[in-house]
Structures are given as structure tokens and as C-alpha cells.
Design a protein around this motif. Structure first.
Motif, PDB file in Angstrom:
ATOM      1  N   ASP A 125      92.176  36.683  63.973  1.00 43.77           N
ATOM      2  CA  ASP A 125      91.970  35.274  64.317  1.00 43.77           C
ATOM      3  C   ASP A 125      91.541  34.483  63.082  1.00 43.77           C
ATOM      4  O   ASP A 125      91.429  35.037  61.978  1.00 43.77           O
ATOM      5  CB  ASP A 125      90.985  35.114  65.488  1.00 43.77           C
ATOM      6  CG  ASP A 125      89.535  35.455  65.140  1.00 43.77           C
ATOM      7  OD1 ASP A 125      89.197  35.661  63.954  1.00 43.77           O
ATOM      8  OD2 ASP A 125      88.716  35.498  66.078  1.00 43.77           O
ATOM      9  N   THR A 163      89.696  31.702  70.193  1.00 38.08           N
ATOM     10  CA  THR A 163      88.489  32.468  69.914  1.00 38.08           C
ATOM     11  C   THR A 163      87.481  31.593  69.196  1.00 38.08           C
ATOM     12  O   THR A 163      87.835  30.642  68.502  1.00 38.08           O
ATOM     13  CB  THR A 163      88.784  33.697  69.039  1.00 38.08           C
ATOM     14  OG1 THR A 163      89.306  33.262  67.784  1.00 38.08           O
ATOM     15  CG2 THR A 163      89.764  34.628  69.717  1.00 38.08           C
ATOM     16  N   TYR A 197      91.748  42.061  66.207  1.00 37.36           N
ATOM     17  CA  TYR A 197      92.017  42.511  67.573  1.00 37.36           C
ATOM     18  C   TYR A 197      93.058  43.605  67.510  1.00 37.36           C
ATOM     19  O   TYR A 197      94.052  43.480  66.805  1.00 37.36           O
ATOM     20  CB  TYR A 197      92.542  41.356  68.433  1.00 37.36           C
ATOM     21  CG  TYR A 197      91.543  40.251  68.569  1.00 37.36           C
ATOM     22  CD1 TYR A 197      90.713  40.178  69.668  1.00 37.36           C
ATOM     23  CD2 TYR A 197      91.404  39.306  67.566  1.00 37.36           C
ATOM     24  CE1 TYR A 197      89.762  39.175  69.771  1.00 37.36           C
ATOM     25  CE2 TYR A 197      90.460  38.304  67.662  1.00 37.36           C
ATOM     26  CZ  TYR A 197      89.644  38.239  68.762  1.00 37.36           C
ATOM     27  OH  TYR A 197      88.707  37.259  68.855  1.00 37.36           O
ATOM     28  N   GLY A 227      84.319  35.659  68.019  1.00 38.26           N
ATOM     29  CA  GLY A 227      85.496  36.419  68.418  1.00 38.26           C
ATOM     30  C   GLY A 227      85.726  36.510  69.907  1.00 38.26           C
ATOM     31  O   GLY A 227      86.730  37.052  70.350  1.00 38.26           O
ATOM     32  N   ARG A 228      84.812  35.990  70.712  1.00 37.51           N
ATOM     33  CA  ARG A 228      84.965  36.093  72.155  1.00 37.51           C
ATOM     34  C   ARG A 228      86.012  35.101  72.638  1.00 37.51           C
ATOM     35  O   ARG A 228      86.066  33.958  72.178  1.00 37.51           O
ATOM     36  CB  ARG A 228      83.650  35.829  72.888  1.00 37.51           C
ATOM     37  CG  ARG A 228      82.488  36.713  72.487  1.00 37.51           C
ATOM     38  CD  ARG A 228      82.729  38.149  72.179  1.00 37.51           C
ATOM     39  NE  ARG A 228      83.375  38.989  73.172  1.00 37.51           N
ATOM     40  CZ  ARG A 228      83.708  40.255  72.958  1.00 37.51           C
ATOM     41  NH1 ARG A 228      83.451  40.821  71.807  1.00 37.51           N
ATOM     42  NH2 ARG A 228      84.294  40.963  73.883  1.00 37.51           N
ATOM     43  N   PRO A 229      86.878  35.500  73.582  1.00 38.82           N
ATOM     44  CA  PRO A 229      87.925  34.611  74.099  1.00 38.82           C
ATOM     45  C   PRO A 229      87.355  33.384  74.799  1.00 38.82           C
ATOM     46  O   PRO A 229      86.334  33.452  75.473  1.00 38.82           O
ATOM     47  CB  PRO A 229      88.669  35.489  75.107  1.00 38.82           C
ATOM     48  CG  PRO A 229      88.395  36.872  74.679  1.00 38.82           C
ATOM     49  CD  PRO A 229      87.005  36.854  74.115  1.00 38.82           C
TER      50      PRO A 229
END
Length: 169
Positions: free
Chosen positions: A33, A95, A39, A99-101
Motif C-alpha cells: 500500500d 488502507t 499484504y 494498514g488496517r482496511p
């Protein structure tokens, strides 16, 4: 295949484990990202993420439907959305720095008559920047510009109702 994700630094290669220490997992696809988070789509451990500066991958629990299954492909589009295909579903999200969606969109092609499955590593961007994912039914093209707020909703319109071949008003 079976060695997970390997980091190559000069002449040395280091396997990056899952958070449980496992280094013998299969990573099918990888994407990075805008914040440097990595990922990996795995064959049996779902979608996992390596935060910038971390030493092991952690599961992406926000996508609970695919947290332990096989991931077919991962793709980053021109709008920085990640597209993840798994089985008959495709998930798209942005993100944050952690890094969390965020702003997750979910699409499914399966039906009770005929399931559809997306193929492994069959994804790309078309010239207009749309995510294209290949599967048993051919190509599916997604339009990232719709986002969460502008997702197109199709309302059915009934133009005729027939009972025993006769129109009913």
C-alpha cells in the motif's frame, strides 16, 4: 511455494513468518500500500499484512469472510484501493497508515444455480484504471470511481405481470 514471503537483502534471504512463527505457508500474491505495508494472499491463511517495520505477518481480521481461506489475487489500483479476490468474492478497500482496511466494498458472483470462482493471479488494471479480475465466467470489470458513497444501485422496474399468459394490472 511453501516458503511464504522471503525478504532479500544483498546476498541474504530471510523468510518472513506469520505471527504464529510459521514460515511454511504459501503466498499466492503480494501488494504494497501507499504506507509501505505489505499484504500477502495465502493459500490457507487468508489475507495477511506486514506493517512497515514489523517482523511478522498478522491476519487481516476486518475481512473475516476470507480470514482463513485461499486468496486468489491482490491488486492495487490508481486510486490506492486494494482489490482482493477469494473464491467467488472480491473485496476492495483503502488502507490507513496502520494498514488496517477502511471503506471496505464486497462483491460476490456466486449464485445458488452456478457458483463462479475467480482464478489465481488473474487480475490487472485496464487502461481506464478499473480493476479487472478473471474467473470461470470470463472477466469482471470493477469501477473504483463509484466508491462507498456512489455505488450504483439498480432498482428493478416491473413493466408487465402475467398470470397464465395474461397480463394483470
Amino acid at each position: 511455494n511453501g516458503a511464504g514471503v522471503v525478504r532479500i537483502l544483498g546476498q541474504s534471504m530471510v523468510q518472513i513468518p506469520l505471527e504464529n512463527g510459521n514460515t511454511s505457508y504459501i503466498a499466492n500474491s503480494v501488494a504494497v500500500d501507499d504506507y509501505g505495508n505489505i499484504y500477502a494472499g495465502t493459500s490457507g491463511d487468508g489475507l495477511v499484512m506486514l506493517s512497515a517495520g514489523s517482523t511478522s505477518f498478522t491476519p487481516v481480521k476486518e475481512l473475516s469472510d476470507i480470514s482463513s481461506g485461499p486468496i486468489s489475487s491482490i491488486l492495487k489500483d490508481d486510486e490506492s484501493r486494494l482489490w482482493v479476490s477469494a473464491g467467488s468474492s472480491v473485496y476492495s478497500f483503502l488502507t490507513g497508515e496502520d494498514g488496517r482496511p477502511d471503506r471496505i466494498l464486497a462483491f460476490s458472483k456466486s449464485s445458488s444455480d452456478r457458483p463462479s470462482v475467480f482464478n489465481r493471479n488473474a487480475c490487472s488494471l485496464n487502461p481506464e484504471g478499473r480493476a479487472v479480475v478473471g474467473g470461470m465466467d470470463g472477466l469482471t470489470i470493477f469501477a473504483p470511481e463509484y466508491g462507498n458513497d456512489g455505488l450504483m444501485v439498480h432498482v428493478p422496474v416491473i413493466t408487465d405481470l402475467k398470470i397464465h399468459g395474461r397480463s394483470v394490472r
